[in-house]
Design a protein around this motif. Structure first.
Motif, PDB file in Angstrom:
ATOM      1  N   UNK A 143     -24.982  17.672  46.832  1.00  0.00           N
ATOM      2  CA  UNK A 143     -25.927  18.661  46.302  1.00  0.00           C
ATOM      3  C   UNK A 143     -27.369  18.166  46.346  1.00  0.00           C
TER       4      UNK A 143
ATOM      5  N   UNK B  87     -28.625  18.844  49.772  1.00  0.00           N
ATOM      6  CA  UNK B  87     -28.910  20.275  49.956  1.00  0.00           C
ATOM      7  C   UNK B  87     -30.106  20.736  49.122  1.00  0.00           C
ATOM      8  N   UNK B  88     -30.433  19.967  48.070  1.00  0.00           N
ATOM      9  CA  UNK B  88     -31.623  20.300  47.291  1.00  0.00           C
ATOM     10  C   UNK B  88     -31.371  21.115  46.035  1.00  0.00           C
ATOM     11  N   UNK B  89     -30.169  21.012  45.466  1.00  0.00           N
ATOM     12  CA  UNK B  89     -29.898  21.760  44.233  1.00  0.00           C
ATOM     13  C   UNK B  89     -30.840  21.297  43.120  1.00  0.00           C
TER      14      UNK B  89
ATOM     15  N   UNK C  87     -24.365  22.645  53.736  1.00  0.00           N
ATOM     16  CA  UNK C  87     -23.440  22.187  52.702  1.00  0.00           C
ATOM     17  C   UNK C  87     -22.323  23.209  52.545  1.00  0.00           C
TER      18      UNK C  87
ATOM     19  N   UNK D 187     -29.378  29.724  44.945  1.00  0.00           N
ATOM     20  CA  UNK D 187     -29.168  28.452  45.637  1.00  0.00           C
ATOM     21  C   UNK D 187     -28.247  28.636  46.832  1.00  0.00           C
TER      22      UNK D 187
ATOM     23  N   UNK E 213     -29.403  27.926  50.516  1.00  0.00           N
ATOM     24  CA  UNK E 213     -28.739  26.838  51.237  1.00  0.00           C
ATOM     25  C   UNK E 213     -28.260  27.300  52.609  1.00  0.00           C
ATOM     26  N   UNK E 214     -28.352  28.616  52.868  1.00  0.00           N
ATOM     27  CA  UNK E 214     -28.032  29.134  54.202  1.00  0.00           C
ATOM     28  C   UNK E 214     -29.302  29.512  54.957  1.00  0.00           C
TER      29      UNK E 214
END
Lengths: 253, 401
Positions: free
Chosen positions: A51, A54-56, A88, B351, B355-356
């Motif tokens: 995560x 991915x940059x959460x 991700x 998110x 994230x896509x």
């Protein structure tokens, strides 16, 4: 050939009354086209790594760096990271009511490529990937993840992986909750993407089961927020036989 | 939409005694000095004569969430009840006299603005549906003007008729009106009331519907444009097998007040109702009210009902009230439940989309459209459905990333 480099990565999360450090200095380098398995017991920080890449927003980087071909990933927004080629596959993808799979896939593809894909070839490609993943046609008209079974959610993640064609994919416990048939289908999908697009894979898993179908070049064992041991595929076999006990038990005198 | 969620399903044996004691908000005294509250929704005072209602002060539970100053002309002033201009597609409406037996057959006003309209209209507009093959009807009002006026409409779906009726409202308005809907035995009627008024329009409406044996009634309220829209639909399921679906979709911008008080009465046995209202709020002073009353009467054995309201808050400075009420007078029912939730964007949804590769702005747009589309998908008039999607897209232009 792209490279994803993680150096001395330290990550914390907010908890009640303070912060908790989860990653305590992780080093990892992945070449495009290679498959790395990250294994480790629960709570060792595997998903936090996924995560964070991915940059959460929940995860705060307190030290170290992540770079993609020298570019500072940590400075990119979540969507910019995806457009830079990071993907991700989530363990628990959320439902998006009212947004169909069809609409979602096309919107994402358009965002990643910077232009809408030509309609006919795109629909053909979606259809083929769905067939390979044994997903019913009707799937495309359903709302994203709404009412999906666990297996359907994972297939849908891999469908996106195949269609969006990232440089690197992080698979966060994609094997969890899958029966053996679904596991084979999903693994085939990952292998196809790997062969077709030279995908680099960071395969996060607790169990060695998925490694029978996706063969890693490297195995990293995560314990308590650090890489405790690294090696080739033989390390996975050893974990299969011995489990994680020897990393957790106090060192013998 | 995780914040402030209440979900409930009443067990069949539960008796809920809402309103069994006076609320601290007062208002009971206004009903004549008595401190005995109205015990059940069906006992509420009703009259077609506005003088029989006490003066509205603004603290009555019925009015306290409404911007009274703005609607006051509709409660207190003389209303123009003359015939007005309409355009109709798929039907030829008639203007009928006040003495027509259908007038008042579905219910009576429960508040003063409604009674004021009732006592003021000169002729009622009648739309009759009698085809057993599906017909599409649209009645448009676009030139009501900004003087205070009253209107009365009767929509009669004859037994076994099948139809979709769209009431399309645009232009300026200062309107109080009553709409009576008679859904005959075995009829299938979808009624869509679309409020796309000018920004300054003020519209107070009561809808009264009776649904007959094995009839299916789908009522959809779409409120997008207008300064104040207060539309209160009451539906009475009066014969076994009656089925009602009541949907609402609203988008309140800065300074806009959109209110709906939905009432479903299960009178007969084996009746079914579903209520689902979804709204979005954006901008300083955007305000919405949803009150959902469901009454399962003593003779409504086998009732199946569920009501819910969801609000998506897109900015600071908004307020959404959401008040579900369930009254059960018989324990012998199939199911009764309600749910209400008001919240901001779900960060996990944003998110996931980001994230896509989807930008935050586009992700928000998708989430709002998706949130509201559940109701848009219920609008089975194809052309209208497409147009509503565009109208919601236009509303979203005002939403900042």
């Amino acid at each position: 050939m792209s490279t994803l480099v993680i150096k001395n990565l330290q990550v914390s999360v907010d908890i009640e009354g303070g912060t908790k450090e989860i990653l305590k200095g992780v080093d990892l380098s992945i070449e495009q086209g290679s498959i790395h398995a990250i294994m480790g017991p629960n709570g060792s920080g595997k998903s936090t790594l996924a995560y964070t890449i991915a940059g959460h927003p929940k995860y705060h980087v307190t030290g170290g760096s992540i770079t993609l071909d020298g570019e500072d990933v940590l400075k990119m927004t979540v969507d910019a990271r995806a457009r830079a080629g990071l993907f991700l596959a989530m363990q628990y993808p959320v439902e998006i009511p009212g947004v169909t799979v069809q609409n979602f896939l096309r919107t994402a593809k358009t965002a990643i490529d910077g232009e809408a894909p030509p309609l006919r070839p795109w629909l053909k490609e979606v259809k083929e990937s769905m067939t390979e993943l044994r997903m019913d046609k009707a799937f495309a008209e359903r709302n994203v993840n709404e009412g999906f079974s666990g297996g359907e959610k994972k297939r849908h993640e891999i469908l996106q992986l195949e269609l969006l064609k990232p440089k690197f994919a992080i698979l966060d416990e994609t094997d969890s909750g899958l029966d053996v048939d679904a596991l084979k289908i999903v693994s085939k999908g990952v292998n196809r993407a790997h062969e077709n697009t030279g995908l680099g894979v960071l395969l996060i898993t607790h169990y060695t089961r998925i490694l029978r179908y996706i063969h890693p070049d490297f195995v990293h064992v995560f314990v308590d927020g650090r890489v405790a041991e690294e090696g080739g595929p033989e390390l996975a076999e050893r974990l299969e036989n011995e489990g994680y006990d020897r990393y957790l038990a106090p060192a013998e005198a | 939409m995780a914040a402030a969620t209440t979900e409930g399903t009443a067990a069949p044996t539960t008796t809920i005694e809402h309103g069994n004691k006076a609320h601290s908000d007062g208002g009971w005294a206004a009903t004549g000095g008595s401190f005995v509250p109205v015990q059940t929704r069906s006992d509420r005072f009703k009259s077609t004569d506005p003088s029989e209602f006490p003066n509205v002060e603004g603290f009555e539970s019925e009015w306290k969430l409404t911007p009274l100053k703005l609607v006051s002309p509709l409660i207190n002033d003389t209303l123009d009840g003359s015939v007005y201009e309409i355009s109709a597609v798929g039907t030829t409406p008639e203007w009928i006299d006040r003495t027509d037996a259908r007038i008042g057959s579905t219910g009576k006003p429960e508040e003063k603005a409604s009674a004021n309209a009732w006592s003021s209209f000169e002729k009622a507009l009648l739309v009759t549906l009698d085809s057993d093959e599906h017909v599409d009807v649209t009645v448009t009002r676009s030139a009501l003007g900004s003087a205070a006026r009253a209107a009365h409409t009767i929509i009669e779906a004859k037994p076994n008729s099948v139809s979709t009726v769209v009431l399309q409202n645009t232009g300026s308005a200062l309107l109080s009106e009553n709409v009576e809907i008679i859904v005959g035995d075995g009829a299938q009627l979808t009624l869509v009331s679309v409020q796309e008024w000018d920004d300054a329009a003020i519209h107070v409406a009561s809808h009264f519907a009776t649904v007959g044996r094995d009839a299916r009634f789908r009522h959809i309220v779409v409120s997008l444009g207008g300064k104040v829209i207060r539309l209160n639909p009451s539906t009475h399921l009066i014969a076994p097998g009656a089925d009602a679906e009541l949907f609402g979709l609203y988008f309140a911008d800065a300074g806009q007040h959109i209110e709906q008080r939905v009432y479903v009465e299960h009178v007969a046995e084996k009746t079914k109702s579903r209520v689902n209202y979804k709204g979005a709020l954006n901008g300083e002073g955007a305000r919405t009210v949803w009150v959902g009353d469901v009454l399962i009467g003593a003779h409504a054995a086998g009732t199946d009902t569920y009501e819910q309201n969801r609000n998506l808050v897109l900015s600071e400075g908004t307020r959404a009230d959401s008040i579900p009420n369930l009254e059960i007078e018989t324990g012998d029912i199939l199911g009764a439940g309600h749910a209400s939730a008001t919240g901001r964007f779900d960060d996990e949804q944003l998110f996931y989309l980001q994230a896509r590769g989807i930008t935050e702005r586009e992700a928000r747009r998708l989430v709002v459209l998706g949130f509201l589309s559940e109701i848009v998908q219920k609008v089975d008039a194809g052309e209208l459905q497409d147009r509503l999607k565009l109208a919601i897209e236009a509303e979203l232009q005002g939403v900042s990333a």
